[in-house]
Write an enzyme that holds these catalytic residues in place. Sequence first.
Site, PDB file in Angstrom:
ATOM      1  N   TYR A  21      -2.326  -0.118  10.027  1.00 56.50           N
ATOM      2  CA  TYR A  21      -2.505  -0.712   8.700  1.00 56.50           C
ATOM      3  C   TYR A  21      -1.229  -0.563   7.876  1.00 56.50           C
ATOM      4  O   TYR A  21      -0.740  -1.529   7.285  1.00 56.50           O
ATOM      5  CB  TYR A  21      -3.679  -0.038   7.990  1.00 56.50           C
ATOM      6  CG  TYR A  21      -3.790  -0.406   6.518  1.00 56.50           C
ATOM      7  CD1 TYR A  21      -4.186  -1.685   6.137  1.00 56.50           C
ATOM      8  CD2 TYR A  21      -3.480   0.524   5.524  1.00 56.50           C
ATOM      9  CE1 TYR A  21      -4.274  -2.031   4.795  1.00 56.50           C
ATOM     10  CE2 TYR A  21      -3.577   0.189   4.180  1.00 56.50           C
ATOM     11  CZ  TYR A  21      -3.969  -1.084   3.818  1.00 56.50           C
ATOM     12  OH  TYR A  21      -4.046  -1.428   2.492  1.00 56.50           O
ATOM     13  N   SER A  78       0.832  -1.206   0.000  1.00 61.93           N
ATOM     14  CA  SER A  78       0.000   0.000   0.000  1.00 61.93           C
ATOM     15  C   SER A  78       0.863   1.252   0.000  1.00 61.93           C
ATOM     16  O   SER A  78       1.963   1.267   0.574  1.00 61.93           O
ATOM     17  CB  SER A  78      -0.890   0.006   1.249  1.00 61.93           C
ATOM     18  OG  SER A  78      -1.513   1.266   1.423  1.00 61.93           O
TER      19      SER A  78
END
Length: 331
Positions: free
Chosen positions: A153, A128
Site C-alpha cells: 500500500y 499517505s
Amino acid sequence: MAKKILVTGAAGFIGCEVSLLLLKKGYQVVGIDNMNAYYQVSLKEDRLKRLDDVNFRFEKMDLADSAAIMDLFAKEKFDGVIHLGAQAGVRYSLQNPQAYIDSNITGFLSILEGCRKFPVAHLTYASSSSVYGRNTKTPFSTDDPVCSPSSLYAATKRSNELMAETYRHLFQVNSTGLRFFTVYGPWGRPDMAPWLFADAILHDKPIKIFNNGNMQRDFTYIDDIVGGVVKVYETGAARFEAAGASASAAESRLYNIGHGNPVNLLDFVKTLEKHLGKTAEKIYMPMQPGDVEITWADTKALERDVGYTADTDLDVGIKAFADWFKSYSAK
C-alpha cells in the site's frame, strides 16, 4: 457558472466529507466510486444519501476502467479533480496485492491521463503517511527520503507521487499530493482502529493492542483533513490560473496533513473508553507485519504555503466520533 469538480472515492470516508464541503461552497460535484466490498457497502450507501443535492451527481465507476474514466473527462470538462479513491488498508495489501495495483496504480494513471488530455486547473490527490515506512527520524518531513516502504500500500502511494511529478514534467499536469495522517471521526472506516475498538468495547469484546501498546499515531480529525484538502485544491488552482495556466506554471507539490501531535495508542483507547462510558478488555499483541511504531507529521510547509493548520483536540474529536458511532450502531 459554478466550477465543476470530480471527486473520486465519493462514497468513502474522506471523499463524502470533501464532497459535502465543496457543495456547501457552491461547486458542482461529480462523484465516482466503484462501491467495492472491502467493507460493508451499506455504509457507503448511507454516506451517499447525505449527498442529496441538486449540484451533486454520482456515477458508479471503477478507476481501473480507463476508457470509462476518459469518457467521463471528455463529457464533463472538469475544472478540477480531487482524487481520493483508492484501495485502502495496510494489512489487506498483504492478502490481496493485485487490488492495490489495479486501483492505486492503474486507477491513478487513468486520472492522470484524464487531466492530461482534458486539462484541469489543479489535481489534488491522496497520498499517505505510510510512505515514510521504516524511517526513524521524527517528525516526518516531506524533505525526508522515502525509500523503505513497509507495505505494498505504501509503495503504491509513493508511486503515485512519482507519477504525478512525471506528468508535471512531461505534460504540465498541475498537482498536489497530501500525505494523510491517521484520519478519524464520524462516518469513518470499519477497518480502522477507532471503529474496531468502539465496536468491540460496546459489545463487551476484547480489543487487540499491538506492539504491546508501544505505538503512537498522529490522529487527525476528519474536519481538519477535509478543510485542508479543499483549501489545498483552491490554493493550487488559484496559483496556476494566476500564472496564466502556462506550462511553466505547472507544479507538483507534496504536503503532510496531520495534527502534528502523536498520541500513544493506550491514551487514545482511554479517551475512547471515557466517551463510550465503558472500559475495554485488552489483549496485548506483538507488532504486525507492515505496521510502524510511530507516525508524526511535520506540517510547517502546509502552514507556510497554504495557511492551514489542523487544530481539533483529540478529546473533542473522539467525543464526536463516539456519539456518532453509538447512534449509527443503534440503527
